[in-house]
Design an enzyme around this catalytic site. Structure first.
Site, PDB file in Angstrom:
ATOM      1  N   GLN A   1      38.734  46.323  37.041  1.00  0.00           N
ATOM      2  CA  GLN A   1      40.048  45.677  37.062  1.00  0.00           C
ATOM      3  C   GLN A   1      40.813  45.954  35.768  1.00  0.00           C
ATOM      4  O   GLN A   1      41.968  45.573  35.641  1.00  0.00           O
ATOM      5  CB  GLN A   1      39.889  44.154  37.244  1.00  0.00           C
ATOM      6  CG  GLN A   1      39.264  43.758  38.570  1.00  0.00           C
ATOM      7  CD  GLN A   1      39.131  42.265  38.765  1.00  0.00           C
ATOM      8  OE1 GLN A   1      38.113  41.803  39.272  1.00  0.00           O
ATOM      9  NE2 GLN A   1      40.144  41.478  38.383  1.00  0.00           N
TER      10      GLN A   1
ATOM     11  N   ARG B   1      39.602  34.330  41.517  1.00  0.00           N
ATOM     12  CA  ARG B   1      40.976  33.816  41.672  1.00  0.00           C
ATOM     13  C   ARG B   1      41.144  32.488  40.955  1.00  0.00           C
ATOM     14  O   ARG B   1      41.524  31.487  41.564  1.00  0.00           O
ATOM     15  CB  ARG B   1      41.286  33.660  43.150  1.00  0.00           C
ATOM     16  CG  ARG B   1      41.732  34.964  43.770  1.00  0.00           C
ATOM     17  CD  ARG B   1      42.133  34.789  45.197  1.00  0.00           C
ATOM     18  NE  ARG B   1      43.459  35.326  45.426  1.00  0.00           N
ATOM     19  CZ  ARG B   1      43.871  35.810  46.587  1.00  0.00           C
ATOM     20  NH1 ARG B   1      43.058  35.833  47.605  1.00  0.00           N
ATOM     21  NH2 ARG B   1      45.083  36.257  46.732  1.00  0.00           N
ATOM     22  N   CYS B   2      40.865  32.488  39.661  1.00  0.00           N
ATOM     23  CA  CYS B   2      40.743  31.214  38.956  1.00  0.00           C
ATOM     24  C   CYS B   2      41.784  31.003  37.883  1.00  0.00           C
ATOM     25  O   CYS B   2      41.904  29.895  37.363  1.00  0.00           O
ATOM     26  CB  CYS B   2      39.370  31.145  38.310  1.00  0.00           C
ATOM     27  SG  CYS B   2      39.184  32.397  37.024  1.00  0.00           S
TER      28      CYS B   2
ATOM     29  N   GLU C   1      46.725  33.993  42.368  1.00  0.00           N
ATOM     30  CA  GLU C   1      45.640  33.021  42.370  1.00  0.00           C
ATOM     31  C   GLU C   1      46.074  31.624  42.822  1.00  0.00           C
ATOM     32  O   GLU C   1      45.219  30.759  43.045  1.00  0.00           O
ATOM     33  CB  GLU C   1      45.024  32.942  40.965  1.00  0.00           C
ATOM     34  CG  GLU C   1      44.235  34.189  40.598  1.00  0.00           C
ATOM     35  CD  GLU C   1      44.139  34.395  39.104  1.00  0.00           C
ATOM     36  OE1 GLU C   1      45.223  34.465  38.462  1.00  0.00           O
ATOM     37  OE2 GLU C   1      43.033  34.455  38.568  1.00  0.00           O
TER      38      GLU C   1
END
Ligand code: MCN
Ligand code: CUM
Length: 798
Positions: free
Chosen positions: A231, A378-379, A752
């Site tokens: 990423q 996704r935090c 997110e």
């Protein structure tokens, strides 16, 4: 960042028919994805490529006494068996984590979690490598494992990190934020206080594509090319260079198509290092690719926070203070992937959407014999945990005061005219209108009707109870600025490089890396908007450190807030230069050239018919460039955001809870999101749908579990349940638009929001169904047996 016409107008923009801001442009990348032409790491095959398989420990805590490679080496096709000793010869026995800890690449002495990397087998094909791995014989002295953070901090707990000099126990760090004294005082004086204990269970991002790489050392160029599931290719290159000692310009990281990241692909993993080392030593390409269970059991988990929440309020529901205390399980190494100055990530935004006078939070982190990780899935760097805490607590307080949970939120929201707003824990919220989003969600959910229906079911002692859950969350995404946010010392800016070709099309290169979010489309839309080009004429490239500008990558929903801003600024620089070319072509003074956002054309002030398109300008830049300017038409921008962006939303979930089986059915699922100006509403909708599905997975099913011996019992898809289409209801989505005042195109991140915002709405709904009987909490994942137990405890089970 200056823009002469004020930038895109949220009320008006409709892409001007060229695929600019606000248009539902179909995703360019989908042609190759849906026709099977994607190119993922495991699709890469090189001549002479070898395969790497990792030998993993069956024990959670054990000393390695002896490793016998001989039977593996006897196998036809096995080229090498590597252990820590072999790596030590190349100074690669350990590697730094992103949080300043040191992790064994292959176990040096002691195994610290089940499935940890003990040895590696390199072979001519994957099957042989796997057979070889089974033939590596390792003698272990099994030690007592420590599985939970609570156990880890007990006085007589076995010491996990005995290789660290000053480490006397399993304690990693303490952290706190806010004004303790002021908060304690508010609590002492409050009319009402409530407290609840809640666990945010260990989760795994579980992207469809697991982690892997193909490392290829070229002895002719002294250069290594690593195709990596990354990423953050540039940051990974810098770290790769630092760890290996190979100069950075001799390291090329390529992130090809990435089959989902969700945070799993931010950290560096031992498999990458082993494959790269093997390629250098053997002078052949080496591929390493995880299996599913290796992925779930060993790489970057998420959450694992044990939280206590407290609220202090007046009797009419004005929240005066919030307090929280957290016990965090960080696994065997502190390998959390987050800005280094934030040991608990952005958890300290736990005052949420509310104007709260006093706040204090404290946290203790511990080592355990479980896999390392902590920030993923996704935090937004643990805003998930913060939102869960505050949105659950507001519901607990509403119950205590017998108030409507919508009403209590309305009373405490940061008012729309209070932005920019500084929170009690020091966050600078850029913009928001929380009441508007909540009102819209209430209306879409038919709230009053369902409250009525809820009462009716209770009165009739019906088999199925109705529960209504709300979450009015605030997110913080878009790290930097670089001065406060860095990864391993590198400031968190991002970048864009636009080159317009002589024939009028353009290539945009960015420092972020899509994993499914649709950047090849949405970033092209930003350029289309800002240059008046057709979106079809812009291609977006990313993920190759040899050609793309340096950026920190995609996580924390930072691509739009940071690289999206860089793209707009770079496009505006191109536009400025285009003006001088337009002046030359139109034989006018440069000051007299105006750009019209609607038509996308440049014209002479007061004479709209004397106009020129960007395509004609591009030709002019290469074939008739003004003598005052360099030829060509391109620009680069490195953007350090002045502030983060604060997207928000209100989600309302209506459930039916079966009193006989404990099953939960979704009656209605409403999600109203605000991510400022919207680039592509369809992409946003896709992001919301996917994230809500993951929120449902979080609330209802997902859990990485361990038994008391540290065996990972939730480490494959038989035991780690992901929701499928069967479990996902129809989502009703809505939106409001509150532009970010500091972002060049007024956009905020959104990737997110749904996963951050939805779990508390779902838990609130299930609790709400039993609230009349006194239930205040149900732990996630809310499996039918857990829900039934809660029903039973409340005397509601049928
Ligand atoms: N977007 C938009 N208008 C806005 C904001 C965003 O059109 N105002 C678009 C963007 O242009 C982009 C998408 O929505 O195409 C998401 O943008 P953004 O919120 O900037 O988030 P990122 O692109 O940085 O994506 C990261 C975020 C994170 S951190 C996780 S985790 C996650 C998520 O995205 N992982 C994903 N969504 C994912 N979606 C897929 N398919 N796969 C993943 O691995
Ligand atoms: Cu926290 S998961 Mo995303 O930031 O890659």
């Amino acid at each position: 960042q200056h823009d002469d016409d004020g930038g895109p107008d949220p009320e008006k923009h409709c892409g001007h028919g060229r695929g600019g801001m606000g248009e539902e442009v179909k995703r360019k990348e989908d042609k190759r994805f849906i026709t099977g032409r994607g190119n993922y790491v495991d699709d890469i095959k090189k001549p002479g490529m070898l395969h790497c398989e990792i030998v993993r420990s069956p024990h959670a805590h054990a000393r390695v006494e002896d490793i016998d490679k001989s039977r593996a080496l006897d196998l036809d096709g096995v080229v090498a068996v590597l252990t820590a000793e072999d790596l030590a010869a190349h100074e690669l026995a350990t590697m730094p984590t992103l949080m300043d800890d040191t992790q064994d690449v292959l176990v040096n002495d002691k195994v610290k979690f089940q499935s940890q990397e003990v040895a590696a087998v390199i072979a001519t094909d994957r099957y042989v490598a796997k057979d070889g791995a089974e033939k590596v014989e390792v003698d272990y002295e099994v030690l007592d494992p420590v599985v939970t953070a609570e156990e880890a901090l007990e006085a007589d707990a076995p010491l996990i990190r005995d290789e660290l000099e000053d480490q006397e126990d399993n304690h990693i760090f303490d952290w706190d934020v806010g004004d303790k004294e002021a908060t304690d005082e508010v609590f002492e004086e409050a009319d009402v206080t409530v407290e609840e204990q809640m666990e945010y269970q260990r989760l795994h991002p579980a992207p469809i594509e697991t982690c892997g790489c193909v490392a290829d050392w070229d002895p002719g160029k002294d250069k290594i090319t690593v195709h990596l599931t990354s990423q953050a290719p540039h940051a990974h290159r810098t770290l790769f260079s630092q760890v290996s000692g190979i100069p950075e310009h001799k390291v090329r990281i390529v992130s090809p198509d990435v089959g989902g990241g969700f945070g799993n692909k931010v950290p560096i993993y031992p498999g990458y290092v082993v494959a790269a080392a093997a390629s250098v030593v053997l002078e052949q390409p080496v591929k390493w690719m995880e299996e599913r269970s290796e992925n779930i059991q060993t790489t970057g988990f998420a959450r694992d926070y044990d939280m206590t929440g407290e609220l202090a309020a007046t009797e009419d529901g004005i929240i005066k203070g919030v307090r929280t205390d957290v016990l965090a399980n960080h696994g065997a190494y502190n390998a959390v992937a987050q800005p280094s100055k934030f040991p608990a990530g952005f958890f300290n935004i736990f005052t949420g959407s509310y104007d709260i006078e006093a706040a204090y939070g404290s946290l203790t982190a511990a080592f355990t014999n479980t896999a390392p990780g902590g920030v993923a899935y996704r935090c937004s760097f643990r805003v998930t945990e913060a939102v869960y805490l505050i949105e659950r607590m507001v519901k607990v307080l509403a119950q205590e005061l017998d108030m409507d949970p919508a009403e209590i939120r309305r009373k405490n929201f940061i008012p729309a005219d209070a932005f920019p707003y500084e929170s009690a824990t020091g966050w600078n919220y850029d913009s928001g209108d929380y009441e508007k989003a909540l009102d819209k969600a209430l209306e879409m959910a038919d709230y009053d009707h369902y409250r009525e229906e809820q009462r009716r079911r209770i009165e009739e002692d019906a088999d199925k109870l109705i529960g209504i859950g709300i979450s009015s969350f605030t997110e913080v995404v878009g790290a930097g600025p670089g001065k406060s946010c860095d990864i391993a010392g590198i400031e968190m800016f991002d970048s864009a490089d636009i080159r317009v070709n002589p024939t009028g099309n353009a290539v945009l290169r960015v420092g972020v890396q899509t994993q499914g979010q649709g950047h090849e489309t949405t970033f092209a839309q930003i350029v289309a908007e800002e240059l008046g080009m057709d979106v079809e004429n812009i291609s977006v490239e990313h993920g190759d450190t040899d050609t793309d500008p340096y950026g920190l990558g995609t996580y924390g929903s930072r691509s739009t807030p940071v690289a999206g801003a860089a793209t707009a600024v770079a496009a505006r620089k191109v536009r400025e230069k285009a003006k001088s070319i337009a002046a030359n072509e139109l034989e006018a003074a440069e000051e007299d050239i105006e750009w019209d956002r609607e038509s996308g054309e440049f014209h002479v002030a007061g004479a709209p018919d004397r106009s020129i398109t960007i395509t004609e300008i591009a030709a002019g830049a290469y074939m008739n460039h003004p003598t005052s300017e360099e030829p060509g038409l391109e620009a680069v921008n490195y953007y350090d955001p002045p502030e983060m962006t604060y997207p928000f939303g209100s989600y309302i979930v209506i459930v039916e809870v079966d009193r006989e089986t404990g099953e939960v059915d979704f009656e209605k699922f409403v999600a109203v999101d605000d991510c400022g100006n919207r680039i592509n509403p369809m992409v946003i909708e896709g992001q919301i749908h996917g994230g809500l599905a993951q929120g449902i997975g979080t609330a209802m099913m997902e859990h990485v579990t361990y038994d008391e011996n540290g065996n990972c019992t939730g480490g494959d898809f038989m035991n780690y349940l992901l929701p499928t289409a069967n479990e996902i209801p129809n989502f009703e989505t809505g939106y409001t638009v509150t532009p970010s005042p500091h972002h060049p195109i007024g956009a905020k991140g959104v990737g997110e929001s749904p996963t951050v915002g939805s779990p508390p709405a779902i838990v609130n709904a299930v609790v709400d169904a039993m609230a009349h009987a006194g239930t205040t909490h149900v732990e996630m994942p809310m499996t039918p047996d857990r829900v039934w137990e809660a029903l039973d405890e409340a005397g509601l089970a049928h």
